[in-house]
Write an enzyme that holds these catalytic residues in place. Structure first.
Site, mmCIF file in Angstrom:
data_model
loop_
_atom_site.group_PDB
_atom_site.id
_atom_site.type_symbol
_atom_site.label_atom_id
_atom_site.label_comp_id
_atom_site.label_asym_id
_atom_site.label_seq_id
_atom_site.Cartn_x
_atom_site.Cartn_y
_atom_site.Cartn_z
ATOM 1 N N TYR A 20 -6.415 -11.513 1.416
ATOM 2 C CA TYR A 20 -5.613 -11.372 0.834
ATOM 3 C C TYR A 20 -4.825 -11.726 0.349
ATOM 4 C CZ TYR A 20 -0.837 -8.352 1.385
ATOM 5 O OH TYR A 20 0.077 -7.431 1.387
ATOM 6 N N ASP A 21 -4.202 -13.241 0.502
ATOM 7 C CA ASP A 21 -4.087 -13.813 -0.011
ATOM 8 C C ASP A 21 -3.879 -14.199 -1.727
ATOM 9 O OD1 ASP A 21 -2.289 -14.056 1.881
ATOM 10 O OD2 ASP A 21 -1.869 -16.443 2.538
HETATM 11 P P1 NAD Z 1 -0.375 0.580 3.766
HETATM 12 O O1 NAD Z 1 -1.598 0.345 4.541
HETATM 13 O O2 NAD Z 1 0.531 1.529 4.330
HETATM 14 O O3 NAD Z 1 -0.983 1.681 2.710
HETATM 15 C C1 NAD Z 1 -1.868 1.041 1.779
HETATM 16 C C2 NAD Z 1 -2.510 2.423 1.117
HETATM 17 O O4 NAD Z 1 -3.736 2.015 0.467
HETATM 18 C C3 NAD Z 1 -3.241 2.917 2.563
HETATM 19 O O5 NAD Z 1 -2.375 4.654 2.902
HETATM 20 C C4 NAD Z 1 -4.587 2.998 3.012
HETATM 21 O O6 NAD Z 1 -4.813 4.042 3.368
HETATM 22 C C5 NAD Z 1 -4.895 2.544 1.149
HETATM 23 N N1 NAD Z 1 -6.391 2.127 0.958
HETATM 24 C C6 NAD Z 1 -6.309 0.910 1.248
HETATM 25 N N2 NAD Z 1 -8.289 0.330 0.711
HETATM 26 C C7 NAD Z 1 -7.991 1.504 -0.010
HETATM 27 C C8 NAD Z 1 -9.496 2.049 -1.138
HETATM 28 N N3 NAD Z 1 -10.220 1.088 -0.780
HETATM 29 N N4 NAD Z 1 -8.857 3.114 -1.372
HETATM 30 C C9 NAD Z 1 -7.864 3.872 -1.451
HETATM 31 N N5 NAD Z 1 -6.787 3.404 -0.483
HETATM 32 C C10 NAD Z 1 -7.674 2.308 -0.145
HETATM 33 O O7 NAD Z 1 0.738 -0.474 3.006
HETATM 34 P P2 NAD Z 1 1.677 -0.664 2.198
HETATM 35 O O8 NAD Z 1 2.888 -1.598 3.638
HETATM 36 O O9 NAD Z 1 2.181 0.797 1.693
HETATM 37 O O10 NAD Z 1 1.550 -1.265 1.170
HETATM 38 C C11 NAD Z 1 1.033 -0.851 0.161
HETATM 39 C C12 NAD Z 1 0.849 -2.093 -1.591
HETATM 40 O O11 NAD Z 1 1.982 -3.174 -1.006
HETATM 41 C C13 NAD Z 1 0.000 -3.158 -0.676
HETATM 42 O O12 NAD Z 1 -0.541 -3.792 -1.747
HETATM 43 C C14 NAD Z 1 -0.009 -4.360 -0.232
HETATM 44 O O13 NAD Z 1 -0.739 -5.502 -0.721
HETATM 45 C C15 NAD Z 1 1.526 -4.424 -0.597
HETATM 46 N N6 NAD Z 1 2.089 -4.659 0.200
HETATM 47 C C16 NAD Z 1 3.180 -4.676 1.034
HETATM 48 C C17 NAD Z 1 4.837 -5.371 1.720
HETATM 49 C C18 NAD Z 1 4.870 -4.781 2.742
HETATM 50 O O14 NAD Z 1 6.114 -5.086 3.667
HETATM 51 N N7 NAD Z 1 4.605 -3.399 3.059
HETATM 52 C C19 NAD Z 1 4.728 -6.772 1.128
HETATM 53 C C20 NAD Z 1 3.805 -6.782 0.493
HETATM 54 C C21 NAD Z 1 2.783 -6.270 -0.350
#
Ligand code: NAD
Ligand code: UDP
Length: 336
Positions: A148-149
């Site tokens: 991830y990182d």
């Molecule tokens: P989440 O898991 O709820 O949302 C991620 C979405 O991406 C999900 O709907 C999942 O089904 C979809 N997904 C995963 N792999 C996929 C693929 N190959 N093709 C299409 N869709 C795919 O998580 P979130 O918290 O909403 O995170 C959203 C974004 O924000 C991510 O990129 C995450 O890395 C980033 N982020 C979130 C946080 C947090 O605290 N929530 C912190 C840092 C970064």
């Protein structure tokens, strides 16, 4: 409708953050395409939008190219919680890197502006505190969090190379721990775990001694930051930290959740997952200066709304995305 209507693609749009972003964009009158493969989410997060004529849901995996015509792209697709992204680490790296290449290629072809959801994880286990954007991080390249990182770091590299080499109009945000309604109840993240445990009267699982810190941002504040960056001037592309500088130990969070739920749950300690960062707090000087953004919702208030949401959920409607647990990846298990 105050803004000019745009065709906007949101990848990962059915997820926790993506669904809130889609809400805001649909409400502003834009033509929104929500793209998701539903690995860590489900349609229930966006079902209320399906009736809207300016909303469209597409099942697609971002590791494969897609041909669309859009004005803007928000690239959020990626499993985000440690138990989700460690379940299939090779796929996680593919989503970050190939997903970024596919979406940047689409942006280049369409002349679209593109936004990347990066993360505080690019700072790894930081030895500078709080973390400014200029800090280059302390990341283990071969650990259990590296998929991830390092995936997110590589995605940032790709964004800046498309910006420099191909004049693609980019925006990059580094998100710090965010919480709120529509988090997946089984994502294994600390806020969802503690609230569900407290509501059910189960033991609250503190990993390690609970002295590690995190800074928690409420989802509405975060989405305001996204929109300000995307709609701001083209000479400020980031990366910019968006997060709440209020810093809490995990033990303090557990105590706050118990108090706010009036729960009888007891705190128990479990092994610390490998490479778990010891501290995390955003320096938001850049966001304040360039975006006039700072968070408004205090943890206590945001937790109240999140508890209300989890208390109203029918858990029988939720499928666990993976059986992976943090304890398959503790320091003892890794031998490091
Ligand atoms: P989440 O898991 O709820 O949302 C991620 C979405 O991406 C999900 O709907 C999942 O089904 C979809 N997904 C995963 N792999 C996929 C693929 N190959 N093709 C299409 N869709 C795919 O998580 P979130 O918290 O909403 O995170 C959203 C974004 O924000 C991510 O990129 C995450 O890395 C980033 N982020 C979130 C946080 C947090 O605290 N929530 C912190 C840092 C970064
Ligand atoms: N954590 C915990 N108990 C849990 C879940 C998480 O003590 O049931 C800890 C975890 O070890 C980490 C912090 O809470 O120190 C935040 O974990 P999370 O998975 O929410 O996100 P991270 O910031 O580590 O990506």
């Amino acid at each position: 409708m105050s803004e000019i209507m745009k065709r906007i693609l949101v990848t990962g749009g059915a997820g926790f953050l993506g669904s809130h972003l889609c809400d805001r964009l649909v409400k502003a009158g834009h033509d929104v395409i929500c793209l998701d493969n539903f690995f860590t989410s489900q349609k229930s997060n966006v079902v209320h939008l399906l009736q809207a004529p300016n909303f469209e849901l597409v099942r697609h995996d971002v590791t494969h190219p897609i041909w669309l015509e859009v004005d803007e792209i928000y690239n959020l697709a990626c499993p985000a919680s440690p138990v989700h992204y460690q379940y299939n680490p090779i796929k996680t790296m593919k989503v970050s890197v190939m997903g970024a290449i596919n979406m940047l290629g689409l942006a280049k072809r369409c002349g679209a502006k593109i936004f990347q959801a990066s993360t505080s994880e690019v700072y790894g286990d930081p030895d500078v505190h709080p973390q400014p954007e200029s800090y280059r991080g302390s990341v283990n390249p071969i650990g259990v969090r590296s998929c991830y990182d390092e995936g997110k770091r590589a995605a940032e590299t790709l964004f800046f190379d498309y910006y420099r080499s191909n004049n693609v109009n980019i925006r990059v945000v580094r998100i710090f721990n965010t919480y709120g309604p529509r988090m997946h109840p089984y994502d294994g993240r600390v806020v969802s775990n503690f609230i569900l445990q407290a509501l059910k009267g189960e033991d609250i699982t503190i990993y390690g001694d609970g002295a590690q810190t995190r800074s928690f941002c409420y989802v509405d504040d975060l989405i305001n930051g996204f929109l300000k960056l995307m709609n701001g001037p083209d000479d400020f592309v980031g990366p910019v930290n968006i997060g709440n500088p209020g810093e809490f130990t995990i033990k303090q969070l557990a105590e706050m959740v118990i108090k706010k739920t009036n729960s009888n749950s007891k705190l128990i300690h479990m092994p610390l997952p490998a490479d778990d960062p010891t501290q995390r707090k955003p320096d938001i000087t850049l966001a304040k200066k360039h975006l006039d953004w700072e968070p408004q919702v205090k943890l206590e208030e945001g937790l109240g709304k999140t508890i209300e949401y989890f208390a109203s959920l029918d858990l029988s409607k939720y499928r666990k995305p993976t059986d992976h647990t943090a304890h398959k990846n503790t320091i003892a298990d890794q031998g490091n």
